[in-house]
Motif scaffolding. Sequence first.
Motif, mmCIF file in Angstrom:
data_model
loop_
_atom_site.group_PDB
_atom_site.id
_atom_site.type_symbol
_atom_site.label_atom_id
_atom_site.label_comp_id
_atom_site.label_asym_id
_atom_site.label_seq_id
_atom_site.Cartn_x
_atom_site.Cartn_y
_atom_site.Cartn_z
ATOM 1 N N LEU A 1 0.825 -1.201 0.000
ATOM 2 C CA LEU A 1 0.000 0.000 0.000
ATOM 3 C C LEU A 1 0.864 1.258 0.000
ATOM 4 O O LEU A 1 0.536 2.254 -0.664
ATOM 5 N N GLU A 2 1.983 1.226 0.714
ATOM 6 C CA GLU A 2 2.880 2.385 0.721
ATOM 7 C C GLU A 2 3.457 2.622 -0.672
ATOM 8 O O GLU A 2 3.543 3.776 -1.143
ATOM 9 N N LYS A 3 3.848 1.557 -1.356
ATOM 10 C CA LYS A 3 4.369 1.712 -2.716
ATOM 11 C C LYS A 3 3.309 2.303 -3.639
ATOM 12 O O LYS A 3 3.615 3.134 -4.516
ATOM 13 N N ARG A 4 2.050 1.881 -3.446
ATOM 14 C CA ARG A 4 0.971 2.414 -4.299
ATOM 15 C C ARG A 4 0.774 3.901 -4.020
ATOM 16 O O ARG A 4 0.547 4.696 -4.953
ATOM 17 N N ILE A 5 0.850 4.301 -2.752
ATOM 18 C CA ILE A 5 0.669 5.726 -2.430
ATOM 19 C C ILE A 5 1.787 6.547 -3.055
ATOM 20 O O ILE A 5 1.551 7.627 -3.621
ATOM 21 N N TRP A 6 3.050 6.058 -2.938
ATOM 22 C CA TRP A 6 4.153 6.787 -3.568
ATOM 23 C C TRP A 6 3.982 6.847 -5.089
ATOM 24 O O TRP A 6 4.437 7.814 -5.737
ATOM 25 N N SER A 7 3.284 5.844 -5.648
ATOM 26 C CA SER A 7 3.120 5.835 -7.109
ATOM 27 C C SER A 7 2.157 6.903 -7.613
ATOM 28 O O SER A 7 2.068 7.141 -8.826
ATOM 29 N N TYR A 8 1.400 7.568 -6.708
ATOM 30 C CA TYR A 8 0.457 8.616 -7.112
ATOM 31 C C TYR A 8 1.154 9.956 -7.296
ATOM 32 O O TYR A 8 0.494 10.989 -7.439
ATOM 33 N N PHE A 9 2.452 9.992 -7.264
ATOM 34 C CA PHE A 9 3.179 11.254 -7.407
ATOM 35 C C PHE A 9 2.784 11.949 -8.714
ATOM 36 O O PHE A 9 2.950 11.398 -9.804
ATOM 37 N N GLY A 10 2.235 13.165 -8.551
ATOM 38 C CA GLY A 10 1.819 13.956 -9.708
ATOM 39 C C GLY A 10 0.491 13.528 -10.294
ATOM 40 O O GLY A 10 0.054 14.121 -11.285
ATOM 41 N N ARG A 11 -0.208 12.557 -9.707
ATOM 42 C CA ARG A 11 -1.473 12.067 -10.264
ATOM 43 C C ARG A 11 -2.610 12.184 -9.261
ATOM 44 O O ARG A 11 -3.555 11.432 -9.287
ATOM 45 N N ILE A 12 -2.523 13.146 -8.345
ATOM 46 C CA ILE A 12 -3.545 13.309 -7.315
ATOM 47 C C ILE A 12 -3.638 14.778 -6.958
ATOM 48 O O ILE A 12 -2.650 15.510 -6.946
ATOM 49 N N ASN A 13 -4.894 15.214 -6.703
ATOM 50 C CA ASN A 13 -5.104 16.596 -6.285
ATOM 51 C C ASN A 13 -5.603 16.645 -4.848
ATOM 52 O O ASN A 13 -5.612 15.618 -4.156
ATOM 53 N N ASP A 14 -6.012 17.836 -4.388
ATOM 54 C CA ASP A 14 -6.400 18.009 -2.980
ATOM 55 C C ASP A 14 -7.563 17.106 -2.610
ATOM 56 O O ASP A 14 -7.541 16.420 -1.582
ATOM 57 N N ILE A 15 -8.615 17.133 -3.450
ATOM 58 C CA ILE A 15 -9.799 16.321 -3.133
ATOM 59 C C ILE A 15 -9.456 14.834 -3.230
ATOM 60 O O ILE A 15 -9.906 14.022 -2.416
ATOM 61 N N GLY A 16 -8.634 14.465 -4.220
ATOM 62 C CA GLY A 16 -8.220 13.068 -4.327
ATOM 63 C C GLY A 16 -7.395 12.618 -3.136
ATOM 64 O O GLY A 16 -7.480 11.462 -2.696
ATOM 65 N N ALA A 17 -6.587 13.539 -2.569
ATOM 66 C CA ALA A 17 -5.786 13.193 -1.385
ATOM 67 C C ALA A 17 -6.678 12.921 -0.187
ATOM 68 O O ALA A 17 -6.425 12.010 0.614
ATOM 69 N N VAL A 18 -7.759 13.736 -0.062
ATOM 70 C CA VAL A 18 -8.696 13.497 1.042
ATOM 71 C C VAL A 18 -9.359 12.143 0.869
ATOM 72 O O VAL A 18 -9.505 11.369 1.832
ATOM 73 N N ARG A 19 -9.786 11.848 -0.373
ATOM 74 C CA ARG A 19 -10.395 10.540 -0.626
ATOM 75 C C ARG A 19 -9.402 9.407 -0.346
ATOM 76 O O ARG A 19 -9.764 8.379 0.233
ATOM 77 N N LEU A 20 -8.146 9.583 -0.765
ATOM 78 C CA LEU A 20 -7.139 8.545 -0.539
ATOM 79 C C LEU A 20 -6.930 8.295 0.954
ATOM 80 O O LEU A 20 -6.812 7.142 1.396
ATOM 81 N N GLU A 21 -6.916 9.385 1.707
ATOM 82 C CA GLU A 21 -6.738 9.211 3.157
ATOM 83 C C GLU A 21 -7.909 8.436 3.752
ATOM 84 O O GLU A 21 -7.726 7.564 4.615
ATOM 85 N N LYS A 22 -9.125 8.736 3.297
ATOM 86 C CA LYS A 22 -10.291 7.995 3.783
ATOM 87 C C LYS A 22 -10.237 6.539 3.339
ATOM 88 O O LYS A 22 -10.592 5.624 4.113
#
Length: 817
Positions: free
Chosen positions: A719-740
């Motif tokens: 899961l940590e590798k997947r989160i690092w893989s979102y570099f440059g492919r996520i915005n503010d609202i997407g980050a909130v969703r990802l955290e949830k």
Amino acid sequence: MPIFMTLTKASVAKSASGLQLNRAASSAEIQATMPKLSQEEANVTARLDVLMASQHAVKHNLSRLDILRANLGTQAVSTRSISKTSLAQAAATAKRLSTAVTQLDQEQARVEDTLDVVEQVAELKACVLGVTGSMGAAQDWEAAAGYMHRASRIPSHIMNGSFAEEIVPTAEVPDPPYVTLAQTAESLCVLFIREFEQAAKESNGSRVTRFFKLFPLIGKSDVGLDVYGRYACQDVAARARSTLNAGTAGSQSTEGLFYAKALTKVFEHVAQIVEHHGGLVALHYGQGRMVRILERLQMEVDVQGGIIIDTWSDERSLERKLTDIKSYAFTFLVQSFLAAPPARTGTPRAGSPMRRDATGDNTAQSGQSIDMKTLDALLSEMTVMIARWSLYCRFMALKLKGEPSSRGSEAEVFSSPPLVKDSGLASKIADRLVTPINTMTTFLLRRSIERAFQLDEQPSDLSLNLSRSLLSNPPYISSAVDDAMYIVNQVVERSLATSQRPVISSVVPSVARVLDSDFIGVIQRKMRDESYPKSAAQGALPENTIITFLVLINNLDVAIDYVTRIVRSWLDLSPTTGAIRENASVPSRSLDSLLPFGDDASHAKSALNSLQQRFEAKASELINDAICVVFKNIVKPQLRPLLSDAFRDIDHQINEAEVDKANGYIINEEADGEGVEAAIEYRFRGGWEGLTEPIKRILTNHNFERLLSITIFYIAEVLEKRIWSYFGRINDIGAVRLEKDVASLVNLIVRGGRYGLRDAFMRCTQICLVMNMEEDEWDESRIPVSAGVEDDGIEWKLDHEEQTRARAIMQNKTNNR
């Protein structure tokens, strides 16, 4: 004295200067010495002037001394005159009176001594006449012994004196008193021995006691103790022979505990003799005299106990059984440790060696000569015999410890007395009981474990299909565990019940060794050769193979619990409930009471702790390896596709208008009223529960926690590798969703496990936390923080560079730090 010292010092100084002058070799040296001589001359002159000035005071003091001497002379003359005229007469009178008083005291003492001698001679004569009269027609032996005891109190110099020889003899008793008393004592001794033996032959206890008490009165205590010791030994021998004859005449000797009961009766009979007559001996013979009887009794116990043990050994064919045990090959266990034979095609013919080997018939045939039921009964009888011997040793130690003649220092450790420890019976018990019981117990344990695995059965209703209910109760283990642990508990309990350190020192380590090599070894072989779950890449895994492997893991975990309970039931002094203690042969007792000698109890506790720690370490190591196999070959191949499917088609570059669209959320009508559920959690839930729930309901709680811990660490890493893989492919609202989404996945994964398992996801949650920080929060936390350091109550798992990297994952975040 000061004047003499001063002159002496001056003379020494002068002689020193003169010596220097005599050694002068030139006029210059003479000139150099002259000032010193002048100075010394001046010093001497000054001292002489001082002495001359004090001459007047000395003369005055001498005059005063002459006057005092004249006065003292006058006083001395007056004193001599008074002494000669006034005090001389008084002194003479006092001396005369003192001499008279001294003579009177001497005469009074002589009279008293004469009266004492006369009284003692009269007492001696009365005793001589009394003992003679009592031995006549009256035959009053108690009175005769009483007179002899009174006569023994008279000093020997009076009894052997000329006055007694003149006064005591009579016409009826013409011999000197000491001759009469010596002859009478011998006659009474012979008479008492004859009467004692007659009473013993008639089993007349009152008459035995009557004459036993008379020996010390006539000065024959040693004879009385020897006679009584011989009587007690004859009684012990008669009882032992009657017991053996009664058993060997019929079929009682074939009973399991006949010889153990016979040996117990010998010990009990000796204990009764010591208890009932110990006080009588102490009262009439004195403290410490019981040791003499105990020595005689121990010699008889050696003889009778040896006869019982020898008869038992021949009756039970002990040597033949030991020979059979030592020649037993343990074919099944040996084959278990060999490499699995290659698979053969075709069906072997009936009665072929291959079929016999597969069914274990060879092992059964080689063990037919050893009846396990008979061996178990024999071990029970041996345990009882050794335990009774230990109890007898403790009894003798307590009795001898209380005797002054054998009592050591108060600080001396309570130990087995040499009288018992070095006896012949102790040597025979060590040779015929202790050594064989160690060998036979080890064989019983190994053969029982071998038989348990030969007859091993697993629960028949286990299934990985959640739709099928399990009829049996957890924990799900094979029958070999209960069978083997029952024998382990029985073996440990028997060894402790013997209360013998040599037995415990041999049996308990043997239990640990057998469990390591045989019990764990067979399970390891079964895991390796029969039920090893191969990787999914090699084909689909059969359900029976997985279940069998999980049950074997449970076997080890439950076995650890069993061994821990067995050991703690003795170390914690609390009886263990459950099946393993229901058939205990002895009641639960503390080790300190079972092993009172020296440090035997501490040694037993150390051996039990070593057994538990050794087995737990070895079994836990195999469990961890097996759990790693389950994770690697069963769980891991399904996790990565499961996570990939959960995040499939999920876009984290969304705006507010797209928040509730179907590509981000779906409607879950089965969410118990939760309404809208995250798509990631919904997808992952089905696969996660389908993967873990079948395994969870088979494994024990401890084993599933081990598996869950390994799995969670792997998921956290992926899961940590997947989160690092979102570099440059996520915005503010997407980050909130990802955290949830991450939070929901963590809650789902650790649900039902320990709360500490959440720590594995700390890096993932902290990455999301940094991503979603407001600018002012990010600016306030600009102090560099290293991993593992607490900042504002947060124990950071990310170092400074990782935090900066996490902040830069989103498109519209810049590196402000």
